[in-house]
Motif scaffolding. Structure first.
Motif, mmCIF file in Angstrom:
data_model
loop_
_atom_site.group_PDB
_atom_site.id
_atom_site.type_symbol
_atom_site.label_atom_id
_atom_site.label_comp_id
_atom_site.label_asym_id
_atom_site.label_seq_id
_atom_site.Cartn_x
_atom_site.Cartn_y
_atom_site.Cartn_z
ATOM 1 N N MET A 41 0.833 -1.199 0.000
ATOM 2 C CA MET A 41 0.000 0.000 0.000
ATOM 3 C C MET A 41 0.866 1.246 0.000
ATOM 4 N N LYS A 42 0.349 2.291 -0.605
ATOM 5 C CA LYS A 42 1.071 3.556 -0.660
ATOM 6 C C LYS A 42 0.517 4.508 0.398
ATOM 7 N N ALA A 43 1.446 5.126 1.120
ATOM 8 C CA ALA A 43 1.076 6.060 2.173
ATOM 9 C C ALA A 43 1.818 7.377 1.972
ATOM 10 N N VAL A 44 1.124 8.467 2.275
ATOM 11 C CA VAL A 44 1.675 9.799 2.070
ATOM 12 C C VAL A 44 1.529 10.602 3.360
ATOM 13 N N LEU A 45 2.609 11.270 3.766
ATOM 14 C CA LEU A 45 2.557 12.259 4.837
ATOM 15 C C LEU A 45 2.763 13.619 4.178
ATOM 16 N N LEU A 46 1.750 14.480 4.264
ATOM 17 C CA LEU A 46 1.744 15.694 3.452
ATOM 18 C C LEU A 46 2.531 16.860 4.035
ATOM 19 N N ASP A 47 2.668 16.926 5.356
ATOM 20 C CA ASP A 47 3.303 18.112 5.951
ATOM 21 C C ASP A 47 4.141 17.735 7.170
ATOM 22 N N CYS A 48 5.177 16.947 6.914
ATOM 23 C CA CYS A 48 6.020 16.438 7.990
ATOM 24 C C CYS A 48 6.671 17.563 8.789
ATOM 25 N N ASN A 49 7.039 18.651 8.121
ATOM 26 C CA ASN A 49 7.724 19.736 8.827
ATOM 27 C C ASN A 49 6.869 20.362 9.921
ATOM 28 N N SER A 50 5.541 20.267 9.787
ATOM 29 C CA SER A 50 4.671 20.856 10.794
ATOM 30 C C SER A 50 4.759 20.114 12.124
ATOM 31 N N LEU A 51 5.355 18.922 12.116
ATOM 32 C CA LEU A 51 5.518 18.136 13.338
ATOM 33 C C LEU A 51 6.821 18.452 14.051
ATOM 34 N N GLY A 52 7.698 19.253 13.417
ATOM 35 C CA GLY A 52 9.020 19.481 13.994
ATOM 36 C C GLY A 52 9.777 18.180 14.129
ATOM 37 N N PRO A 53 9.997 17.451 13.017
ATOM 38 C CA PRO A 53 10.472 16.075 13.095
ATOM 39 C C PRO A 53 11.909 15.904 13.581
ATOM 40 N N GLU A 58 -1.109 21.386 -4.573
ATOM 41 C CA GLU A 58 -0.345 20.150 -4.770
ATOM 42 C C GLU A 58 -1.039 18.921 -4.201
ATOM 43 N N VAL A 59 -2.140 19.127 -3.467
ATOM 44 C CA VAL A 59 -2.770 18.013 -2.755
ATOM 45 C C VAL A 59 -3.238 16.926 -3.714
ATOM 46 N N CYS A 60 -3.972 17.308 -4.755
ATOM 47 C CA CYS A 60 -4.557 16.317 -5.664
ATOM 48 C C CYS A 60 -3.506 15.381 -6.237
ATOM 49 N N GLU A 61 -2.437 15.938 -6.759
ATOM 50 C CA GLU A 61 -1.422 15.098 -7.402
ATOM 51 C C GLU A 61 -0.675 14.228 -6.402
ATOM 52 N N ARG A 62 -0.588 14.680 -5.160
ATOM 53 C CA ARG A 62 0.187 13.936 -4.174
ATOM 54 C C ARG A 62 -0.594 12.813 -3.505
ATOM 55 N N ILE A 63 -1.913 12.858 -3.568
ATOM 56 C CA ILE A 63 -2.697 11.780 -2.949
ATOM 57 C C ILE A 63 -3.397 10.905 -3.981
ATOM 58 N N VAL A 64 -3.207 11.187 -5.269
ATOM 59 C CA VAL A 64 -3.977 10.506 -6.317
ATOM 60 C C VAL A 64 -3.796 8.992 -6.287
ATOM 61 N N ASP A 65 -2.597 8.513 -5.933
ATOM 62 C CA ASP A 65 -2.340 7.066 -5.901
ATOM 63 C C ASP A 65 -2.239 6.521 -4.480
ATOM 64 N N ALA A 66 -2.566 7.321 -3.500
ATOM 65 C CA ALA A 66 -2.356 6.913 -2.113
ATOM 66 C C ALA A 66 -3.517 6.099 -1.576
ATOM 67 N N ASP A 67 -3.189 5.106 -0.750
ATOM 68 C CA ASP A 67 -4.192 4.374 0.019
ATOM 69 C C ASP A 67 -4.396 5.013 1.390
ATOM 70 N N ILE A 68 -3.315 5.609 1.902
ATOM 71 C CA ILE A 68 -3.294 6.162 3.252
ATOM 72 C C ILE A 68 -2.709 7.570 3.177
ATOM 73 N N VAL A 69 -3.363 8.516 3.831
ATOM 74 C CA VAL A 69 -2.853 9.882 3.874
ATOM 75 C C VAL A 69 -2.792 10.349 5.325
ATOM 76 N N LEU A 70 -1.653 10.917 5.685
ATOM 77 C CA LEU A 70 -1.488 11.582 6.969
ATOM 78 C C LEU A 70 -1.333 13.077 6.714
ATOM 79 N N THR A 71 -2.070 13.878 7.465
ATOM 80 C CA THR A 71 -1.975 15.323 7.331
ATOM 81 C C THR A 71 -2.142 15.965 8.695
ATOM 82 N N ASN A 72 -1.450 17.048 8.900
ATOM 83 C CA ASN A 72 -1.649 17.836 10.101
ATOM 84 C C ASN A 72 -2.621 18.961 9.796
#
Length: 320
Positions: free
Chosen positions: A1-13, A38-52
């Motif tokens: 499965m494909k998973a996307v985290l859209l805004d990792c920097n917002s977590l202060g990783p 950019e949201v549409c193109e980045r989640i188009v093939d994703a099964d799982i999305v993480l967003t803050n």
């Protein structure tokens, strides 16, 4: 499965351990930041999305046919079109109770700084005022004890109750607001107008909804005591910021501590970003950012995704 985290920097990783997240049996794509376009193109093939805080609207959902779950790395889900998600059979989860310690201590930092005139006295200690005083101490700014004052809390959930628990140590009376048009099993709620009139400190801890937008406006500020302090660490849209500025400039209320603004970051400015406003503290949506808080947030996202992968009930599913 494909998973996307859209805004990792917002977590202060940089100071977090993301190993449990990365160890999940999915193909991760991690984006530091994602703009709305950019949201549409980045989640188009994703099964799982993480967003803050990256919004996922009906259009984005309609163009992501494989998407099965969105795990919001926050408690508030106002960035997600929940009805559209339900229509597309996309489960939505959030995070809960992860930031209580961090937010509660930030709320009390604001309350104490405002009521003890901390910034005023600190400035007076270094700008020459104290050096030229005829007395050993300065009494230039009025300070009153919190003991026996009334703390009014809007929202009796995890955060509101956490703030109330600390209030006990300072000897405050705590009251909870009954918002207009709502029914409460808890009969100890105080009618909103009476609540505003009684409270020496008003602290907001409820979600931003259509009903709570501009919850504190001209009328509500006029009902508050001239000695009252307003604290908002919830969502910016609950306070009419122009009205609050006028109230502070006119002395209608004594002070405010604000951690959230209607638009963040405030690229187009904001009425409250004005150094001439007296007795105002604005912080950049940082009440939740203690490292421990952010680490718990990651752990809950892992639990949400793991439950989905194992076809178990989702622990923090959000119902539209």
């Amino acid at each position: 499965m494909k998973a996307v985290l859209l805004d990792c920097n917002s977590l202060g990783p940089d100071d977090l351990d993301l190993s449990a997240l990365m160890a999940l049996p999915v193909d991760w794509t991690i984006y530091p930041e994602t703009s709305d376009r950019e949201v549409c193109e980045r989640i188009v093939d994703a099964d799982i999305v993480l967003t803050n805080k990256v919004p996922i609207n009906a259009l984005s959902l309609s163009q992501a046919p494989r998407l099965k779950i969105i795990s919001v790395m926050a408690t508030g889900t106002n960035a997600i079109d929940l009805q559209a998600a339900a229509q597309h059979q996309v489960a939505v989860c959030n995070a809960v109770k992860y930031g209580t310690g961090s937010v509660v201590q930030h709320v009390w930092a604001l309350i104490l700084a405002l009521t003890t005139k901390l910034a005023d006295y600190q400035r007076a200690a270094v700008d020459g005022t104290w050096q030229h005083s005829s007395q050993f101490c300065l009494l230039n700014f009025p300070v009153e004890e919190l003991q026996s004052k009334v703390l009014g809390i809007v929202g009796a959930g995890e955060l509101g109750r956490g703030v109330a628990k600390v209030a006990e140590a300072f000897g405050l009376e705590v009251i909870y607001a009954a918002l207009p048009g709502r029914q409460y099993a808890d009969q100890q709620r105080v009618d909103f107008e009476a609540f505003l009139s009684r409270a020496d400190i008003v602290s907001l801890h409820c979600p931003l909804t259509a009903e709570t937008t501009n919850l504190i406006d001209e009328v509500e500020l006029a009902l508050m005591k001239p000695s009252a302090v307003l604290i908002n660490t919830a969502r910016g849209g609950m306070v009419n910021e122009a009205a609050l500025k006028r109230a502070l400039l006119n002395g209608a209320i004594a002070g405010a501590g604000i951690d959230v603004l209607t638009n963040e970051p405030p690229r187009e400015g904001n009425p409250l970003l004005d150094e001439t406003i007296p007795n105002l503290i604005v912080t950049p949506h940082c009440a939740w950012v203690a490292r421990q808080s952010r680490q718990r947030l990651v752990a809950q996202a892992v639990e949400n995704v793991r439950a989905f992968l194992q076809e178990e009930p989702l622990p923090r599913a959000v119902v539209p």
